[in-house]
Scaffold this motif. Structure first.
Motif, PDB file in Angstrom:
ATOM      1  N   THR A 202      57.751  27.216 -44.928  1.00 14.31           N
ATOM      2  CA  THR A 202      57.462  28.475 -46.037  1.00 14.31           C
ATOM      3  C   THR A 202      58.854  28.486 -46.821  1.00 14.31           C
ATOM      4  O   THR A 202      59.822  28.268 -46.443  1.00 14.31           O
ATOM      5  CB  THR A 202      57.169  29.471 -45.578  1.00 14.31           C
ATOM      6  N   GLU A 204      59.614  31.787 -49.533  1.00 13.30           N
ATOM      7  CA  GLU A 204      59.010  33.043 -49.550  1.00 13.30           C
ATOM      8  C   GLU A 204      60.419  33.991 -50.281  1.00 13.30           C
ATOM      9  O   GLU A 204      60.541  35.097 -49.402  1.00 13.30           O
ATOM     10  CB  GLU A 204      58.793  33.755 -48.251  1.00 13.30           C
ATOM     11  N   GLU A 235      55.253  34.044 -51.710  1.00 17.17           N
ATOM     12  CA  GLU A 235      55.399  32.898 -50.312  1.00 17.17           C
ATOM     13  C   GLU A 235      54.333  31.819 -50.265  1.00 17.17           C
ATOM     14  O   GLU A 235      53.002  32.081 -50.407  1.00 17.17           O
ATOM     15  CB  GLU A 235      55.169  33.612 -48.863  1.00 17.17           C
TER      16      GLU A 235
END
Ligand code: MF3
Ligand code: CO
Ligand code: CO
Length: 263
Positions: A202, A204, A235
């Protein structure tokens, strides 16, 4: 640090989990209005994940957390706990962060919502935060250093006079929710990590109008800006492909490419 590369079968499962997580952010959108409580919004997310998607809300039971979503309003940086007491007010900016597990794999995504009439600063912060995520996604391809992501975000948001939170970062994701590597949103040490095809993680960024420093409340979860300035976050869960990147949590109404190929 061991960073697992996903097989084509695992990638397919990540695509499904990512799509479901993205869908929750779209389903809840029409309800985000002044007067509703974060508890009610959380309930809408839970019902959709469990009853419609037949999936698992990953946050419930995660390190003792009790809710489907984190909902972080105004000076809350992240991990805001939904409740049925406080109503959302006109001009509030809020992040809803959802992680869904389907078939053993995670999709983790969040976006900002503005309730009612936006304030100039709130709207600007949300826009710049989303653009910083898009800028970072746009450079991803095999062979680049992981730290280029944080560098890109920091440079972009600081050019607007905003700051990027240091204490929380993006993460590897797959059958594990928070896996290696840590993805910093500022220029920092990446321990030599080079991106490879098949990595999933991810990005974010949490971006503040004032200082980047944060403070955790007595509830043990709610993280606020130390100086009470506004904070925004976006995100996405991403896959590094052979020549670029795929956004696994892209929403159907989102104005950004699902796949970027660098020739
Ligand atoms: N979804 C958050 C993240 O982006 C983590 C939330 S953990 C919780 O990594 F327990 F607070 F829900
Ligand atoms: Co995450
Ligand atoms: Co998240």
């Amino acid at each position: 640090m061991s960073i697992k590369l996903k097989t084509p079968e695992q990638i397919e499962k990540m695509r499904i989990a990512g799509k479901l997580a993205a869908e929750v952010l779209e389903v809840v959108e029409p309800y985000v209005k002044p007067g509703i409580t974060t508890g009610e919004l959380d309930q809408i997310c839970y019902d959709h994940i469990v009853n419609v998607q037949k999936a698992i809300p990953a946050n419930i039971g995660y390190l003792g957390y009790q809710h489907t979503s984190c909902i972080s309003i105004n000076d809350v940086v992240c991990h805001g706990i939904p409740n049925f007491e406080k109503k959302i007010k006109d001009g509030d900016i809020l992040n809803i962060d959802i992680t869904v597990i389907k078939d053993g794999y995670h999709g983790d995504t969040s976006k900002m919502y503005i309730a009612g009439k936006p304030t100039v600063t709130g709207e600007r912060l949300c826009k710049v935060t989303q653009e910083s995520l898009y800028k970072a996604i746009s450079i991803i391809k095999p062979g680049i250093r992981l730290k280029e992501i944080g560098k890109t975000i920091q440079k972009y948001v600081e050019s607007f006079g905003f700051s990027t939170v240091r204490e929380y970062c993006g993460h590897g994701i797959g059958d594990v929710y928070h896996d290696d590597p840590q993805v910093l949103h500022y220029a920092g040490d990446d321990e030599g990590v080079i991106l490879k095809s098949g990595m999933t993680f991810t990005i974010e960024p949490m971006i503040n109008t004032g200082d980047w420093r944060t403070r955790t409340m007595k509830d043990g979860w709610t993280v606020k800006t130390k100086d009470h300035g506004l904070s925004a976050q976006y995100e996405h869960t991403l896959l590094v492909t052979d020549n670029g990147v795929e956004v696994l949590t892209l929403r159907s109404n989102e104005d950004f490419p699902r796949v970027i190929e660098h020739k």
